[in-house]
Write a protein that holds these residues in place. Structure first.
Motif, mmCIF file in Angstrom:
data_model
loop_
_atom_site.group_PDB
_atom_site.id
_atom_site.type_symbol
_atom_site.label_atom_id
_atom_site.label_comp_id
_atom_site.label_asym_id
_atom_site.label_seq_id
_atom_site.Cartn_x
_atom_site.Cartn_y
_atom_site.Cartn_z
ATOM 1 N N VAL A 88 0.933 -1.253 -0.195
ATOM 2 C CA VAL A 88 0.113 -0.020 -0.034
ATOM 3 C C VAL A 88 0.844 1.367 0.037
ATOM 4 O O VAL A 88 1.600 1.474 0.826
ATOM 5 C CB VAL A 88 -1.004 0.026 1.325
ATOM 6 C CG1 VAL A 88 -1.767 1.438 1.111
ATOM 7 C CG2 VAL A 88 -1.713 -1.312 1.279
ATOM 8 N N VAL A 89 0.654 2.039 -1.290
ATOM 9 C CA VAL A 89 1.639 3.067 -1.354
ATOM 10 C C VAL A 89 0.726 4.315 -1.782
ATOM 11 O O VAL A 89 0.096 4.245 -2.644
ATOM 12 C CB VAL A 89 2.901 2.927 -2.405
ATOM 13 C CG1 VAL A 89 3.568 4.057 -2.443
ATOM 14 C CG2 VAL A 89 3.894 1.769 -2.171
ATOM 15 N N LYS A 90 0.999 5.509 -1.145
ATOM 16 C CA LYS A 90 0.120 6.609 -1.353
ATOM 17 C C LYS A 90 0.564 6.937 -2.652
ATOM 18 O O LYS A 90 1.428 7.381 -3.165
ATOM 19 C CB LYS A 90 0.363 7.708 -0.288
ATOM 20 C CG LYS A 90 0.088 7.262 1.159
ATOM 21 C CD LYS A 90 0.506 8.572 2.115
ATOM 22 C CE LYS A 90 0.198 8.297 3.470
ATOM 23 N NZ LYS A 90 0.559 9.326 4.224
ATOM 24 N N SER A 91 -0.716 7.231 -3.631
ATOM 25 C CA SER A 91 -0.501 7.903 -4.827
ATOM 26 C C SER A 91 -1.910 8.063 -5.418
ATOM 27 O O SER A 91 -2.873 7.846 -4.774
ATOM 28 C CB SER A 91 0.271 6.729 -5.795
ATOM 29 O OG SER A 91 -0.470 5.794 -6.128
ATOM 30 N N ARG A 92 -1.987 8.551 -6.963
ATOM 31 C CA ARG A 92 -2.955 8.684 -7.468
ATOM 32 C C ARG A 92 -3.714 7.273 -8.028
ATOM 33 O O ARG A 92 -4.872 7.410 -8.340
ATOM 34 C CB ARG A 92 -3.033 9.594 -8.671
ATOM 35 C CG ARG A 92 -2.842 11.238 -8.205
ATOM 36 C CD ARG A 92 -2.390 11.912 -9.405
ATOM 37 N NE ARG A 92 -3.378 12.046 -10.498
ATOM 38 C CZ ARG A 92 -3.766 11.367 -11.641
ATOM 39 N NH1 ARG A 92 -2.433 10.917 -12.017
ATOM 40 N NH2 ARG A 92 -4.577 11.557 -12.417
ATOM 41 N N TRP A 93 -2.797 6.265 -7.815
ATOM 42 C CA TRP A 93 -3.254 5.070 -8.259
ATOM 43 C C TRP A 93 -4.642 4.542 -7.804
ATOM 44 O O TRP A 93 -5.472 4.248 -8.333
ATOM 45 C CB TRP A 93 -2.201 3.765 -7.901
ATOM 46 C CG TRP A 93 -2.483 2.556 -8.435
ATOM 47 C CD1 TRP A 93 -2.378 2.047 -9.403
ATOM 48 C CD2 TRP A 93 -3.447 1.520 -7.712
ATOM 49 N NE1 TRP A 93 -2.955 0.677 -9.491
ATOM 50 C CE2 TRP A 93 -3.537 0.513 -8.297
ATOM 51 C CE3 TRP A 93 -3.981 1.662 -6.321
ATOM 52 C CZ2 TRP A 93 -4.229 -0.691 -8.065
ATOM 53 C CZ3 TRP A 93 -4.611 0.464 -5.895
ATOM 54 C CH2 TRP A 93 -4.766 -0.711 -6.851
ATOM 55 N N GLU A 94 -4.927 4.689 -6.566
ATOM 56 C CA GLU A 94 -5.871 4.297 -5.969
ATOM 57 C C GLU A 94 -7.282 5.036 -6.297
ATOM 58 O O GLU A 94 -8.573 4.343 -6.326
ATOM 59 C CB GLU A 94 -5.930 4.409 -4.172
ATOM 60 C CG GLU A 94 -7.207 3.646 -3.540
ATOM 61 C CD GLU A 94 -8.091 4.477 -2.638
ATOM 62 O OE1 GLU A 94 -9.172 4.163 -2.347
ATOM 63 O OE2 GLU A 94 -7.765 5.522 -2.606
#
Length: 270
Positions: free
Chosen positions: A176-182
């Motif tokens: 789980v990595v913070k980005s616009r991906w989610e």
């Protein structure tokens, strides 16, 4: 000075990777569809290139420019990609194909263009940004997870094929990595299930995902950039780097738990 091509460099992990490598002395070519988003990277020396990994002429042009200006290619970091979520019954053929065009076919086609140069040098590293999604599966995300499974298998095969030429193939498997991906993945999910029998299931799924990615424990993209640098500079890099929030626990659980228990547990986690 080693020359590195980083795809998907306009945001998220790709942006952080390009920035970190440029700041630590690499000659970095950052490639993405939206060149304007890479303008801040020019301040640290990143050379921006326009790239749509799904288009052959775009891939060819990028490799030509890179070799013309950089003279060699020591590594490529394939960070371009996105998540397209939705029930398999509701995801269109066109969207399913695009998911594979971006995450698998375009990525591997770019590698094919670069491999002859690395063979001539008898050296090079191909770093493919995969995901822990390449290790298990999930409801409402089958095409995305399938694309990462495919990338993992192709990377394993390629690693064995090119080892004798001095080329190393490495997988980075973020959690789980913070980005616009989610946000992008959830947008595709909303579109795919709107007005269908999967709406309630998708709503619960989205709440779990939002909670997980909003967690204070969610990793910053910088941790992926650090791992990429480690993989580039290690004398004997590992074939896989599992990194980021929940990555190792989930990989461990999905390896050891029986399938029936995974089927119950994974929807609770995602």
């Amino acid at each position: 000075m080693k020359t590195v091509l980083v795809t998907g460099a306009s945001s998220g992990m790709g942006y952080q990777i390009a920035q970190r490598l440029a700041q630590t002395g690499y000659q970095v070519f950052g490639a993405a569809r939206h060149v304007e988003r890479m303008e801040p990277l020019a301040a640290v020396g990143v050379i921006p290139l326009q790239l749509d990994v799904t288009k052959e002429e775009s891939r060819t042009a990028v490799v030509h420019q890179l070799m013309e200006r950089g003279q060699r290619i020591d590594a490529v970091v394939n960070a371009a990609g996105y998540g397209s979520f939705g029930a398999q019954e509701t995801v269109s053929d066109a969207e399913a194909k695009r998911q594979f065009e971006v995450n698998v076919f375009g990525l591997m086609a770019l590698n094919r263009l670069i491999l002859p140069y690395m063979r001539t040098q008898h050296a090079g590293r191909i770093i493919n940004i995969s995901s822990i999604a390449g290790r298990f599966s999930s409801p409402l995300a089958g095409w995305y997870f399938a694309s990462k499974h495919a990338l993992e298998t192709l990377s394993d095969s390629l690693r064995m094929e090119v080892r004798s030429f001095g080329i190393q193939v490495i997988l980075i498997e973020p959690g789980v990595v913070k980005s616009r991906w989610e946000a992008i993945a959830m947008h595709h999910l909303d579109e795919a299930v709107a007005g269908t029998v999967y709406e309630d299931q998708a709503h619960a799924f989205q709440q779990n995902m939002d909670r997980t990615y909003a967690s204070q424990h969610a990793s910053e993209p910088a941790i992926i950039a650090q791992t990429v640098q480690k993989a580039l500079e290690s004398k004997h890099p590992r074939p896989r780097y599992v990194v980021g929030y929940l990555a190792k626990p989930i990989v461990w659980l999905t390896h050891w738990l029986p399938t029936w228990l995974q089927d119950w547990l994974i929807p609770q986690l995602m």
